[in-house]
Design an enzyme around this catalytic site. Structure first.
Site, short mmCIF file in Angstrom:
data_model
loop_
_atom_site.label_atom_id
_atom_site.label_comp_id
_atom_site.label_asym_id
_atom_site.label_seq_id
_atom_site.Cartn_x
_atom_site.Cartn_y
_atom_site.Cartn_z
N SER A 23 0.83 -1.21 0.00
CA SER A 23 0.00 0.00 0.00
C SER A 23 0.87 1.26 0.00
O SER A 23 0.35 2.38 0.02
CB SER A 23 -0.95 0.01 1.20
OG SER A 23 -0.23 -0.15 2.40
N ASN A 110 -2.11 -2.53 12.82
CA ASN A 110 -3.57 -2.46 12.74
C ASN A 110 -4.14 -1.23 13.45
O ASN A 110 -5.10 -0.63 12.97
CB ASN A 110 -4.18 -3.74 13.35
CG ASN A 110 -3.82 -4.97 12.56
OD1 ASN A 110 -3.20 -4.86 11.49
ND2 ASN A 110 -4.17 -6.14 13.05
N THR A 155 -41.17 24.30 -11.11
CA THR A 155 -41.38 22.94 -10.60
C THR A 155 -41.59 22.09 -11.84
O THR A 155 -42.18 22.58 -12.83
CB THR A 155 -42.62 22.83 -9.67
OG1 THR A 155 -43.78 23.17 -10.41
CG2 THR A 155 -42.51 23.74 -8.45
N HIS A 156 -41.11 20.88 -11.84
CA HIS A 156 -41.19 20.00 -13.03
C HIS A 156 -40.57 20.65 -14.27
O HIS A 156 -41.03 20.42 -15.39
CB HIS A 156 -42.64 19.62 -13.36
CG HIS A 156 -43.44 19.19 -12.17
ND1 HIS A 156 -43.43 17.90 -11.69
CD2 HIS A 156 -44.25 19.89 -11.34
CE1 HIS A 156 -44.22 17.82 -10.64
NE2 HIS A 156 -44.72 19.02 -10.39
N SER A 277 -14.79 23.59 -29.10
CA SER A 277 -14.89 22.32 -29.80
C SER A 277 -13.76 22.24 -30.82
O SER A 277 -13.38 23.25 -31.41
CB SER A 277 -16.25 22.24 -30.51
OG SER A 277 -16.18 21.36 -31.61
N LYS A 283 -18.43 26.94 -30.89
CA LYS A 283 -18.85 26.39 -29.61
C LYS A 283 -18.11 26.96 -28.40
O LYS A 283 -16.91 27.19 -28.45
CB LYS A 283 -18.66 24.87 -29.61
CG LYS A 283 -19.54 24.14 -30.58
CD LYS A 283 -20.97 24.07 -30.10
CE LYS A 283 -21.05 23.15 -28.94
NZ LYS A 283 -22.25 22.39 -28.85
N ASN A 285 -18.49 25.60 -24.59
CA ASN A 285 -19.22 24.59 -23.82
C ASN A 285 -19.03 24.75 -22.30
O ASN A 285 -17.94 25.11 -21.85
CB ASN A 285 -18.76 23.19 -24.23
CG ASN A 285 -19.04 22.93 -25.70
OD1 ASN A 285 -20.08 23.32 -26.22
ND2 ASN A 285 -18.09 22.27 -26.37
N GLU A 290 -20.41 20.59 -16.34
CA GLU A 290 -20.68 19.18 -16.68
C GLU A 290 -19.73 18.25 -15.94
O GLU A 290 -20.11 17.18 -15.45
CB GLU A 290 -20.56 18.98 -18.19
CG GLU A 290 -21.68 19.65 -18.94
CD GLU A 290 -21.46 19.72 -20.45
OE1 GLU A 290 -22.43 19.98 -21.16
OE2 GLU A 290 -20.31 19.53 -20.91
N TYR A 317 -9.12 -7.29 12.31
CA TYR A 317 -8.52 -6.78 11.08
C TYR A 317 -8.55 -7.84 9.97
O TYR A 317 -8.33 -9.02 10.21
CB TYR A 317 -7.07 -6.35 11.32
CG TYR A 317 -6.41 -5.80 10.05
CD1 TYR A 317 -6.58 -4.48 9.68
CD2 TYR A 317 -5.66 -6.63 9.22
CE1 TYR A 317 -6.00 -3.98 8.52
CE2 TYR A 317 -5.08 -6.15 8.05
CZ TYR A 317 -5.26 -4.82 7.70
OH TYR A 317 -4.70 -4.33 6.55
N GLN A 322 -7.30 -2.70 3.73
CA GLN A 322 -6.30 -1.86 3.06
C GLN A 322 -6.93 -1.12 1.87
O GLN A 322 -6.44 -0.10 1.44
CB GLN A 322 -5.11 -2.71 2.60
CG GLN A 322 -4.01 -1.91 1.96
CD GLN A 322 -2.73 -2.74 1.81
OE1 GLN A 322 -2.05 -3.01 2.79
NE2 GLN A 322 -2.43 -3.15 0.59
N LYS A 325 -8.35 3.05 1.60
CA LYS A 325 -7.67 4.35 1.48
C LYS A 325 -7.77 5.03 0.12
O LYS A 325 -7.98 6.25 0.06
CB LYS A 325 -6.19 4.19 1.86
CG LYS A 325 -5.99 4.17 3.38
CD LYS A 325 -4.59 3.87 3.79
CE LYS A 325 -4.29 2.39 3.87
NZ LYS A 325 -5.08 1.64 4.88
#
Ligand code: ARG
Length: 460
Positions: A23, A110, A155-156, A277, A283, A285, A290, A317, A322, A325
């Protein structure tokens, strides 16, 4: 010499196994915490007479030298070290000789890896709270700036009622406030020190776990050794906090994408937060928004990974642990960067009131207000609701707004109503009069901003 634990083995590890088992590639990020833990541990061993003061001093000086060597790059680790705990211990033995071999008395990796992880996470929780606090500052400043600015409330994803932009900002302020409060709560529960739990059952040495807990800045030692080395709840809590908060940034990022679309054009994102783009020259973007949405999925993945790692593990343990992490570190990095970038994007975004203004005339945003006004003149709300519904039908047939309906139109819908009974139907009046506690009226938003600031002051 083989690994520090190699006494009972006849053969060295297979080279692929070494790689797979190690690790060190990722846990060296906790080297400072590992050294702090070792210093507290050996100080306690000296106080308890388990090592001499002189031995402790030599070990501490050696550890500080190693800390400096790691920081300046002169000490590096490799797969032979297996993990940061053994990496530092073997460098210590090289540095100070046999006395270094006494450091691992009355502890185990441990408990050691859990001390490191808790110290690391406590630090990162504080960093995260300060990132979120900076985001809240940006939100408050923008809310203040746009507390009177009218926009469409949905709403919606359909026009619902008019609100102020400041009001929307303060909705997000509440979400990030809860994120901070959740972190504080996680921090208070995890603030216990596992050092001295050893492998699983404590030790025969006369240790003082209260002393090490205090020296490392924990409120107390953990109660039960077996739980101490097997508990990953605090990491899962942190990952849940991260997931919920990333869901918040993702939701707002989604609104940014909408607001920035050519259909909406409510905002124009700053050039420095967009990309172009490679084929379409025109473009621009909203990539950052996103990407923030996408990063949320990644943090959910980190949470699910650890929940799944833990679900079948018996006490105490297991090496599966391990795997706790990398996802944790990934979530820390991703969440921190996302909040920072979000705050900057927000700071650099202004609203295009010229584009929003005409949209306020669409979708009968003032319908509820008219119904409420009728209800306050004595028509039961349910009937008023139905009357305004029929007014909408009439407007749609005539292709006009409520303001354009004549007294004849209205009395044909219901004999009790006329233009006067509609009240002030302007969008401004609708927003100004929604001044119930928590409502969108500018002076109510101002109260929310002030309450937000008061709460922020309690954080510092
Ligand atoms: N590298 C290990 C981990 O991260 C440290 C504990 C190892 N303990 C053991 N008994 N193999 O979990």
């Amino acid at each position: 010499m083989g690994a520090l634990w190699s006494g009972r083995f006849k053969k060295d590890m297979d080279s692929m196994v070494k790689e797979f088992n190690a690790s060190i590639g990722f846990d060296q990020r906790m080297y400072n915490e590992d050294i702090d833990g070792s210093i507290a541990h050996v100080s306690m061993l000296a106080k308890q007479g388990i090592v001499t003061d002189e031995e402790a001093e030599t070990i501490i000086a050696g550890l500080e030298k190693i800390r400096a060597g790691i920081a300046d790059g002169s000490i590096t680790f490799n797969v032979e070290d297996e993990d940061i705990h053994m990496g530092i211990e073997s460098r210590l033995i090289e540095e100070v000789g046999d006395v270094g071999k006494k450091l691992h008395t009355a502890r185990s990796r441990n408990d050691q890896c859990q001390v490191d992880a808790r110290l690391y996470l406590k630090k990162e929780i504080r960093n995260m709270i300060s990132e979120l606090t900076e985001l809240e500052e940006v939100i408050l400043a923008k809310a203040e700036k746009y507390k009177d600015a009218l926009t469409v409330g949905f709403t919606h994803i359909q026009h619902a009622q008019p609100v102020t932009i400041g009001f929307i900002f303060m909705a997000y302020f509440q979400m990030f406030r809860r994120d901070i409060e959740r972190l504080e709560d996680t921090l208070s529960r995890m603030d216990l020190c596992p050092l001295g739990a050893c492998a699983l059952a404590g030790t025969t040495f006369d240790t003082d776990r209260h002393m090490t807990a205090e020296q490392l800045g924990f409120s107390a030692p953990t109660e039960n050794a077996m739980d101490s080395v097997s508990d990953r709840d605090y990491m899962i809590e942190f990952l849940s906090d991260a997931s919920i908060s990333m869901m918040h940034t993702s939701r707002w990022a989604e609104e940014f994408v909408w607001w920035n679309s050519s259909e909406f054009s409510y905002i124009e994102l700053d050039d420095s937060f967009c990309t172009g783009s490679s084929i379409m020259p025109q473009k621009k973007n909203p990539d950052m928004a996103e990407l923030l949405r996408g990063k949320c999925g990644r943090v959910y993945g980190d949470l699910m990974q650890l929940l799944t790692v833990m679900k079948g593990t018996p006490l105490a343990y297991n090496k599966d642990f391990q795997e706790d992490k990398e996802g944790l570190f990934d979530a820390v990095d991703t969440w921190k960067a996302s909040v920072a970038i979000f705050a900057r994007m927000l700071e650099n975004t202004e609203f295009r009131m010229d584009k929003i203004e005409p949209r306020l005339k669409e979708g009968f945003l003032n319908a509820t207000d008219i119904a409420e006004h009728m209800a306050s003149s004595g028509i039961p709300f349910r009937e008023a609701h139905n009357i305004v519904g029929r007014m909408v039908q009439c407007c749609e047939e005539k292709g006009c707004q409520f303001e354009d309906l004549t007294d004849e139109d209205l009395s044909a819908i219901d004999s009790r109503i006329n233009r006067e009974m509609l009240g002030d139907v302007s969008i401004r009046a609708c927003v100004d009069s929604r001044d119930s506690f928590g409502g969108t009226a500018p002076h109510e938003v101002e109260r929310q901003i002030k309450a937000g600031r008061d709460w922020m002051n309690t954080l510092l």
